[in-house]
Scaffold this motif. Sequence first.
Motif, PDB file in Angstrom:
ATOM      1  N   THR A 221       0.821  -1.204   0.000  1.00 44.24           N
ATOM      2  CA  THR A 221       0.000   0.000   0.000  1.00 44.24           C
ATOM      3  C   THR A 221       0.857   1.257   0.000  1.00 44.24           C
ATOM      4  OG1 THR A 221      -0.221  -0.184   2.416  1.00 44.24           O
ATOM      5  CG2 THR A 221      -2.020  -1.060   1.074  1.00 44.24           C
ATOM      6  N   ALA A 222       2.039   1.184   0.608  1.00 41.52           N
ATOM      7  CA  ALA A 222       2.922   2.353   0.632  1.00 41.52           C
ATOM      8  C   ALA A 222       3.347   2.758  -0.771  1.00 41.52           C
ATOM      9  CB  ALA A 222       4.146   2.074   1.499  1.00 41.52           C
ATOM     10  N   ILE A 223       3.712   1.788  -1.605  1.00 39.85           N
ATOM     11  CA  ILE A 223       4.207   2.125  -2.946  1.00 39.85           C
ATOM     12  C   ILE A 223       3.130   1.980  -4.019  1.00 39.85           C
ATOM     13  CG2 ILE A 223       6.604   1.652  -2.374  1.00 39.85           C
ATOM     14  CD1 ILE A 223       6.418  -1.018  -3.756  1.00 39.85           C
ATOM     15  N   GLY A 224       1.886   1.713  -3.583  1.00 34.01           N
ATOM     16  CA  GLY A 224       0.767   1.737  -4.516  1.00 34.01           C
ATOM     17  C   GLY A 224       0.480   0.448  -5.244  1.00 34.01           C
ATOM     18  N   LEU A 225       0.792  -0.697  -4.624  1.00 33.57           N
ATOM     19  CA  LEU A 225       0.524  -1.994  -5.239  1.00 33.57           C
ATOM     20  C   LEU A 225      -0.740  -2.605  -4.649  1.00 33.57           C
ATOM     21  CD1 LEU A 225       4.126  -3.516  -5.269  1.00 33.57           C
ATOM     22  CD2 LEU A 225       3.012  -2.112  -7.010  1.00 33.57           C
ATOM     23  N   GLY A 226      -1.523  -3.264  -5.488  1.00 29.37           N
ATOM     24  CA  GLY A 226      -2.795  -3.826  -5.061  1.00 29.37           C
ATOM     25  C   GLY A 226      -2.683  -5.202  -4.440  1.00 29.37           C
ATOM     26  N   THR A 227      -3.819  -5.779  -4.132  1.00 30.82           N
ATOM     27  CA  THR A 227      -3.869  -7.073  -3.448  1.00 30.82           C
ATOM     28  C   THR A 227      -3.300  -8.212  -4.284  1.00 30.82           C
ATOM     29  OG1 THR A 227      -6.146  -7.330  -4.265  1.00 30.82           O
ATOM     30  CG2 THR A 227      -5.876  -6.464  -2.037  1.00 30.82           C
ATOM     31  N   GLU A 228      -3.180  -8.013  -5.601  1.00 32.66           N
ATOM     32  CA  GLU A 228      -2.597  -9.059  -6.440  1.00 32.66           C
ATOM     33  C   GLU A 228      -1.118  -9.274  -6.124  1.00 32.66           C
ATOM     34  OE1 GLU A 228      -2.401  -5.252  -8.969  1.00 32.66           O
ATOM     35  OE2 GLU A 228      -3.685  -6.151  -7.434  1.00 32.66           O
TER      36      GLU A 228
END
Length: 499
Positions: A221-228
């Motif tokens: 979440t810090a670097i903007g990546l989703g649950t995938e």
Amino acid sequence: MSTSFEGLLNYQTLFFHKKPKYELFFNRKPPKFFPIQPSSSLQEIQNSPHSEQSSFPSIKSAKRVVLVRHGQSTWNEEGRIQGSSNFSVLTQKGETQAETSRQMLLNDTFDVCFASPLARSRRTAEIIWNTRKDEIVTDLELREIDLYSFQGLLKHQGKLKFGEAYLKWQKDAPNFNIDGHYPVRELWDRARNCWTKILNHQGKSVLVVAHNAVNQALISTAIGLGTEYFRILVQSNCGVTVLDFTPNAQGGSPHICLNRLNQTPYSPIATTSSDGRKSSKRIIFACHGSTHRGTEDNLGSTIDGPLDMLGIIQSQKTAELLLDLNVSLIICSTRAASMDTALTISKVQEAAEYLGADYVSRYVEMKQMQDLEVESILWKSKQGAIEDSQLQPGWLNGFDDGLVTEIWNRAGKVWKTLLEDLSNESEAEKNLVVVGHPAVHMALIGHSLNLTKEWMGSFHLDAGSISVVDFPDGPSGGGVVRCTNYTAHLGRWSMPVSR
């Protein structure tokens, strides 16, 4: 040490039963969870948009956050699914791992420590925090992922008891649901809430001690990546991860850089499994060491500088670390520093039999690749000396978009070649080493995660570091990043875990 959740730290409030009796576990109803407002239900998540990008509070000064996963626990050792249960405690090995992490962070000054209230995490935090006088703040939202009816099961029991649902958990965790909940999606939402509290704290250096899945969610979440990206950024027991937050001149969310991922108390190449999955094919990105530079050449590009004395030591240390692997192929840049580093690794590999690391001789194939050479591209920039800017997180963000695109495109060609090399089905096991400049390795890590060039500034690598990408499902199945910017092998010449 104080906490606002002391009333939640005993088993009576966490569960209806005080002590697990494993042989009777399946005859009881699923245990109750923490007495808090429940996360979004299955229906709520299905009916609302799920944004993967996060908006974080603005900050006035730079902040560094160090994440640590707890040491080995009794349920880790047993292969039991823990989730947010609180029956598991540190093993003796886990206590030793926590002590090693304490030594790694011994010289760091932290303003605050946030910790999960679960016993295994809280004990790890206490060992690392040691005699520091500031408080440990326990935050319930830092607990491990809520896995509801799965919790307490041995993994093979989960497969037998839940069948298709367990397979979904293994193969497609973001879309796995149980007891009316999507655990991974709930976890991502909870991680965003944690970041708001962490960034709003006035401390500039923050230690967070938590768990495998929640740490993955915090990083993503810090670097903007989703649950995938669940299970893609590995968190080993007592692995240390560093994130840097830099104020945004325009206000709003800060710039965020993953300074290092999963600096473990032990060698990152000593195991062949990624998050429980065996891996027979692997890429190690080795940044070449420090180089000689001319006074007018801050990039080491107009003059093809060889390794300096520090760089020679760094290359030898890297070669020694990689001796634990049978390296099949080394691909390097055409730059002298990269070729010297590659040659050192090759010589040590081929001496493995004489050094007592193998029973047979090793043969290492070596290749040079022009597309790995990015120093000449960086030299086009008018941003000033890279030697100084590299010390700052996100230094690539200051470069012209066209130059970043050139590096990204070159790395894309290299990545395609690497996957082709790994795809040779006649080789059941293959360890491939790539040697080059930190900038090209940042781009290659981005390609391994199927990102775009905009993410290049989200990673940081130091001279002499290594980063490891495993392929537990083969090259076509995507990579799992075991660590980035690992420097512990450099000993006294290593970059500190945090500053």
